[in-house]
Design a protein around this motif. Structure first.
Motif, mmCIF file in Angstrom:
data_model
loop_
_atom_site.group_PDB
_atom_site.id
_atom_site.type_symbol
_atom_site.label_atom_id
_atom_site.label_comp_id
_atom_site.label_asym_id
_atom_site.label_seq_id
_atom_site.Cartn_x
_atom_site.Cartn_y
_atom_site.Cartn_z
ATOM 1 N N THR A 69 29.069 22.286 -50.083
ATOM 2 C CA THR A 69 28.352 21.665 -48.876
ATOM 3 C C THR A 69 26.673 21.343 -49.418
ATOM 4 O OG1 THR A 69 27.693 23.867 -48.296
ATOM 5 C CG2 THR A 69 29.642 22.870 -47.124
ATOM 6 N N ALA A 70 26.555 21.493 -50.677
ATOM 7 C CA ALA A 70 25.269 21.408 -51.228
ATOM 8 C C ALA A 70 24.806 19.851 -51.040
ATOM 9 C CB ALA A 70 25.163 21.628 -52.816
ATOM 10 N N ASN A 71 23.576 19.744 -50.789
ATOM 11 C CA ASN A 71 23.138 18.354 -50.843
ATOM 12 C C ASN A 71 22.815 17.383 -51.903
ATOM 13 O OD1 ASN A 71 22.119 16.243 -48.969
ATOM 14 N ND2 ASN A 71 20.063 16.816 -48.869
ATOM 15 N N ALA A 72 23.289 17.929 -52.915
ATOM 16 C CA ALA A 72 23.153 17.442 -54.342
ATOM 17 C C ALA A 72 24.704 17.237 -54.949
ATOM 18 C CB ALA A 72 22.312 18.109 -55.240
ATOM 19 N N ASN A 85 31.495 17.848 -52.664
ATOM 20 C CA ASN A 85 31.718 16.961 -51.519
ATOM 21 C C ASN A 85 30.662 15.795 -51.763
ATOM 22 O OD1 ASN A 85 33.613 18.377 -50.256
ATOM 23 N ND2 ASN A 85 32.338 19.214 -48.727
ATOM 24 N N LYS A 86 29.354 16.115 -52.416
ATOM 25 C CA LYS A 86 28.158 15.055 -52.425
ATOM 26 C C LYS A 86 28.802 14.009 -53.677
ATOM 27 C CE LYS A 86 24.797 14.564 -50.500
ATOM 28 N NZ LYS A 86 24.633 13.409 -49.256
ATOM 29 N N GLU A 90 30.910 11.806 -52.310
ATOM 30 C CA GLU A 90 30.438 10.884 -51.528
ATOM 31 C C GLU A 90 29.554 9.677 -52.447
ATOM 32 O OE1 GLU A 90 26.571 10.743 -48.587
ATOM 33 O OE2 GLU A 90 27.745 12.545 -48.338
#
Length: 93
Positions: free
Chosen positions: A22-25, A41-42, A45
């Motif tokens: 779930t990290a934003n990086a 996931n990032k 994405e």
């Protein structure tokens, strides 16, 4: 006591897995052969490659543009030897 320690270890591993996913990086990992063994996931994405599509493939050979292959390979090889590289950016495709 041993069971309690194992349960705590499992809980910490699950917490770390959730943090990575779930990290934003973008976060990826490779093994000593340079094969992708982690893809959050990032990363999926941004690159539009799913974890299933990249796991087990060569990061440098399959996902790095030709002009960056040598530099990225050196940084990753150094990292696998424990040498740190600060703020190294490279394109994935």
């Amino acid at each position: 006591e041993k069971k309690k320690g194992e349960a705590e270890l499992m809980r910490v591993a699950q917490d770390l897995r959730a943090l990575i996913n779930t990290a934003n990086a973008p976060i990826f990992g490779i093994d000593k052969e340079g094969l992708v063994n982690e893809w959050n996931n990032k990363a999926a994405e941004i690159t539009e490659y799913t974890k299933e599509e990249v796991i087990g493939r060569k990061l440098v050979g399959d996902f790095i543009t030709s002009e960056y292959k040598a530099a990225v390979k050196k940084v990753l090889d150094d990292a696998l030897k424990g040498k740190e590289a600060a703020n190294f950016e490279f394109p994935l495709f």
